[in-house]
Design an enzyme around this catalytic site. Structure first.
Site, PDB file in Angstrom:
ATOM      1  N   ASP A 109      58.535  54.651  46.920  1.00 51.53           N
ATOM      2  CA  ASP A 109      58.023  53.780  47.833  1.00 51.53           C
ATOM      3  C   ASP A 109      56.793  53.003  47.109  1.00 51.53           C
ATOM      4  O   ASP A 109      56.155  52.306  48.050  1.00 51.53           O
ATOM      5  CB  ASP A 109      57.613  54.378  49.115  1.00 51.53           C
ATOM      6  CG  ASP A 109      56.675  55.206  48.973  1.00 51.53           C
ATOM      7  OD1 ASP A 109      56.138  55.622  47.829  1.00 51.53           O
ATOM      8  OD2 ASP A 109      55.963  56.200  50.000  1.00 51.53           O
ATOM      9  N   GLU A 161      54.213  54.187  46.302  1.00 53.53           N
ATOM     10  CA  GLU A 161      52.770  55.053  46.234  1.00 53.53           C
ATOM     11  C   GLU A 161      52.589  55.646  44.991  1.00 53.53           C
ATOM     12  O   GLU A 161      53.499  56.100  44.128  1.00 53.53           O
ATOM     13  CB  GLU A 161      52.881  56.178  47.241  1.00 53.53           C
ATOM     14  CG  GLU A 161      52.670  55.535  48.831  1.00 53.53           C
ATOM     15  CD  GLU A 161      52.601  56.550  49.864  1.00 53.53           C
ATOM     16  OE1 GLU A 161      52.638  57.880  49.536  1.00 53.53           O
ATOM     17  OE2 GLU A 161      52.400  56.298  51.027  1.00 53.53           O
ATOM     18  N   GLN A 221      33.220  37.924  45.821  1.00 51.84           N
ATOM     19  CA  GLN A 221      33.115  37.879  47.230  1.00 51.84           C
ATOM     20  C   GLN A 221      31.861  38.764  47.528  1.00 51.84           C
ATOM     21  O   GLN A 221      31.764  39.826  47.865  1.00 51.84           O
ATOM     22  CB  GLN A 221      34.214  38.393  47.929  1.00 51.84           C
ATOM     23  CG  GLN A 221      34.031  38.447  49.591  1.00 51.84           C
ATOM     24  CD  GLN A 221      34.136  37.033  50.028  1.00 51.84           C
ATOM     25  OE1 GLN A 221      34.724  35.953  49.853  1.00 51.84           O
ATOM     26  NE2 GLN A 221      33.424  36.676  51.437  1.00 51.84           N
ATOM     27  N   HIS A 229      30.756  40.097  37.789  1.00 50.21           N
ATOM     28  CA  HIS A 229      30.457  38.523  37.841  1.00 50.21           C
ATOM     29  C   HIS A 229      29.222  38.091  38.530  1.00 50.21           C
ATOM     30  O   HIS A 229      28.576  37.283  38.150  1.00 50.21           O
ATOM     31  CB  HIS A 229      31.760  38.126  38.860  1.00 50.21           C
ATOM     32  CG  HIS A 229      31.712  36.609  38.912  1.00 50.21           C
ATOM     33  ND1 HIS A 229      31.942  35.509  38.154  1.00 50.21           N
ATOM     34  CD2 HIS A 229      31.334  35.826  40.383  1.00 50.21           C
ATOM     35  CE1 HIS A 229      31.694  34.371  38.405  1.00 50.21           C
ATOM     36  NE2 HIS A 229      31.322  34.558  39.916  1.00 50.21           N
ATOM     37  N   ASP A 251      29.161  26.272  32.285  1.00 49.83           N
ATOM     38  CA  ASP A 251      28.304  25.688  33.057  1.00 49.83           C
ATOM     39  C   ASP A 251      26.993  26.315  32.739  1.00 49.83           C
ATOM     40  O   ASP A 251      26.809  27.166  32.026  1.00 49.83           O
ATOM     41  CB  ASP A 251      28.434  25.988  34.758  1.00 49.83           C
ATOM     42  CG  ASP A 251      28.772  27.714  34.811  1.00 49.83           C
ATOM     43  OD1 ASP A 251      27.897  28.466  34.247  1.00 49.83           O
ATOM     44  OD2 ASP A 251      29.798  27.909  35.196  1.00 49.83           O
ATOM     45  N   LYS A 253      29.727  21.970  35.068  1.00 53.71           N
ATOM     46  CA  LYS A 253      30.826  22.044  35.837  1.00 53.71           C
ATOM     47  C   LYS A 253      30.582  21.928  37.320  1.00 53.71           C
ATOM     48  O   LYS A 253      29.724  22.520  37.880  1.00 53.71           O
ATOM     49  CB  LYS A 253      31.381  23.437  35.631  1.00 53.71           C
ATOM     50  CG  LYS A 253      32.312  24.035  36.508  1.00 53.71           C
ATOM     51  CD  LYS A 253      32.635  25.299  36.029  1.00 53.71           C
ATOM     52  CE  LYS A 253      32.844  26.550  37.022  1.00 53.71           C
ATOM     53  NZ  LYS A 253      33.391  27.694  36.418  1.00 53.71           N
ATOM     54  N   ARG A 274      32.567  23.302  40.842  1.00 56.85           N
ATOM     55  CA  ARG A 274      33.897  23.715  41.575  1.00 56.85           C
ATOM     56  C   ARG A 274      33.965  23.285  42.804  1.00 56.85           C
ATOM     57  O   ARG A 274      32.958  23.172  43.877  1.00 56.85           O
ATOM     58  CB  ARG A 274      33.922  25.473  41.490  1.00 56.85           C
ATOM     59  CG  ARG A 274      34.799  26.000  42.174  1.00 56.85           C
ATOM     60  CD  ARG A 274      34.711  27.655  41.788  1.00 56.85           C
ATOM     61  NE  ARG A 274      35.069  27.846  40.533  1.00 56.85           N
ATOM     62  CZ  ARG A 274      36.461  27.976  40.040  1.00 56.85           C
ATOM     63  NH1 ARG A 274      37.252  27.373  40.640  1.00 56.85           N
ATOM     64  NH2 ARG A 274      36.553  28.324  38.619  1.00 56.85           N
ATOM     65  N   ASP A 279      33.309  32.391  28.595  1.00 56.15           N
ATOM     66  CA  ASP A 279      33.166  32.505  29.833  1.00 56.15           C
ATOM     67  C   ASP A 279      33.304  33.986  30.224  1.00 56.15           C
ATOM     68  O   ASP A 279      33.998  34.900  29.322  1.00 56.15           O
ATOM     69  CB  ASP A 279      34.019  31.666  30.712  1.00 56.15           C
ATOM     70  CG  ASP A 279      33.490  31.229  32.092  1.00 56.15           C
ATOM     71  OD1 ASP A 279      32.330  31.805  32.393  1.00 56.15           O
ATOM     72  OD2 ASP A 279      34.369  30.580  32.899  1.00 56.15           O
TER      73      ASP A 279
HETATM   74  C1  R5P Z   1      32.920  31.328  37.491  1.00 55.09           C
HETATM   75  O1  R5P Z   1      31.697  31.398  37.858  1.00 55.09           O
HETATM   76  C2  R5P Z   1      33.319  32.124  36.411  1.00 55.09           C
HETATM   77  O2  R5P Z   1      32.471  32.350  35.392  1.00 55.09           O
HETATM   78  C3  R5P Z   1      34.508  31.382  35.827  1.00 55.09           C
HETATM   79  O3  R5P Z   1      34.150  30.277  35.222  1.00 55.09           O
HETATM   80  C4  R5P Z   1      35.744  31.257  36.448  1.00 55.09           C
HETATM   81  O4  R5P Z   1      35.912  32.347  37.417  1.00 55.09           O
HETATM   82  C5  R5P Z   1      36.830  30.989  36.109  1.00 55.09           C
HETATM   83  O5  R5P Z   1      37.986  30.499  37.055  1.00 55.09           O
HETATM   84  P1  R5P Z   1      39.097  29.542  36.678  1.00 55.09           P
HETATM   85  O6  R5P Z   1      39.847  30.016  35.365  1.00 55.09           O
HETATM   86  O7  R5P Z   1      40.016  29.855  37.817  1.00 55.09           O
HETATM   87  O8  R5P Z   1      38.635  28.060  36.357  1.00 55.09           O
END
Ligand code: R5P
Length: 284
Positions: free
Chosen positions: A34, A36, A92, A124, A162, A185, A187, A211
């Site tokens: 299943d 698990e 988040q 992050h 960025d 950048k 978003r 990045d």
């Molecule tokens: C954003 O603040 C992170 O540093 C990355 O630039 C981001 O997570 C990249 O996401 P994606 O590949 O979807 O553009």
């Protein structure tokens, strides 16, 4: 001293065991019909200092992490350090709208319940570390490893996508021995990114975009497009965490000459280990 490797972090576990001169524990990990998860530590690790390495993403690996923590605790070890090389849900890190969870905090609370120490890599949002309020928690940087990987490849400029991550590009550039700059950048949502044109003087030059995460690849694709238009001769895309969601890798292959990520998430582009950086912080 033992390293226990979860199924998401086999490469890194082996490298870390080498760096720490620790034994790599034999562990059985399988799935029931299943789906698990079942785990069992086969070596005798009672009284040992144990490092559990398991990336906390996607969800099934988080459950495996909790089971491994519990199994290790049952073995009555001397200490347990949980290493989550990639800590999912860190984006988040606050409530953006009423009614949402603070997901990073929710995971942090659970992870810290069964460990003495916690280590992650290029989290992050560094503030997430503060949610580990009962145990020592450290965030290790992959940038020295990334810099060593790029050194000798003729890269003349390191770019962050960025301004917020310009310091990281600078750190990589210092190891490589070249210049650093940043792109601009914006978003709009999880999958839509725009880059404001910026004159970079990259004609005929080899450039690396660095990045923390490549997720859908939207950010790097837009950056590479701009660099190509300005005549860059070779474009490297390098990240700590290669998530490559929604075909991100297929999106980047045609626009980047070289794509590379670390072993915090094992994927086809993994070619850098962060084990030396984790070992350094353990041995400090
Ligand atoms: C954003 O603040 C992170 O540093 C990355 O630039 C981001 O997570 C990249 O996401 P994606 O590949 O979807 O553009």
């Amino acid at each position: 001293m033992f390293v226990v490797g979860g199924s998401a972090s086999q490469l890194l576990s082996k490298e870390l065991a080498k760096c720490l001169k620790a034994k790599l524990a034999k562990v059985e990990i399988k799935r029931f019909p299943d789906d698990e998860c079942y785990v069992r530590v086969e070596d005798d690790i009672e009284g040992e200092d144990v490092f559990l390495v398991q990336t906390a993403w996607p969800d099934k690996n988080i459950v495996e992490l909790f089971l491994l923590q519990d199994a290790i605790r049952e073995c009555e070890v001397s200490s347990l350090t949980t290493v989550c090389p990639y800590f999912g849900y860190a984006r988040q890190d606050k409530q953006f709208k009423p009614g949402e969870p603070i997901s990073a905090r929710a995971i942090a609370r659970l992870v810290q319940m069964q460990t003495d120490e916690f280590i992650t890599v290029d989290i992050h949002a560094p503030s997430v570390i503060d949610w580990f309020d009962n145990v020592s928690a450290k965030n290790v940087h992959a940038y020295p490893s990334i810099g060593r990987h790029l050194k000798g490849k003729g890269v003349e400029l390191i770019l962050s996508p960025d301004e917020g991550r310009a310091d990281n590009a600078k750190r990589v550039a210092d190891v490589v021995g070249c210049e650093a700059d940043f792109l601009v950048k914006e978003r709009f949502d999880g999958e839509t990114v725009e880059m404001t044109p910026k004159k970079l003087g990259v004609e005929g030059r080899k450039v690396a975009i660095v990045d923390d995460i490549i997720s859908t690849g939207g950010t790097i694709a837009k950056a590479a497009e701009q660099l190509r238009k300005q005549g860059a001769s070779k474009i490297f895309a390098v990240c700590t965490h290669g998530v490559f969601a929604k075909g991100g890798l297929d999106k980047l292959r045609p626009v980047c000459d070289d794509i590379c990520s670390t072993d915090t998430i094992e994927n086809p582009t993994t070619c850098i280990t962060v084990a030396p950086e984790i070992a350094r912080i353990v041995q400090d």
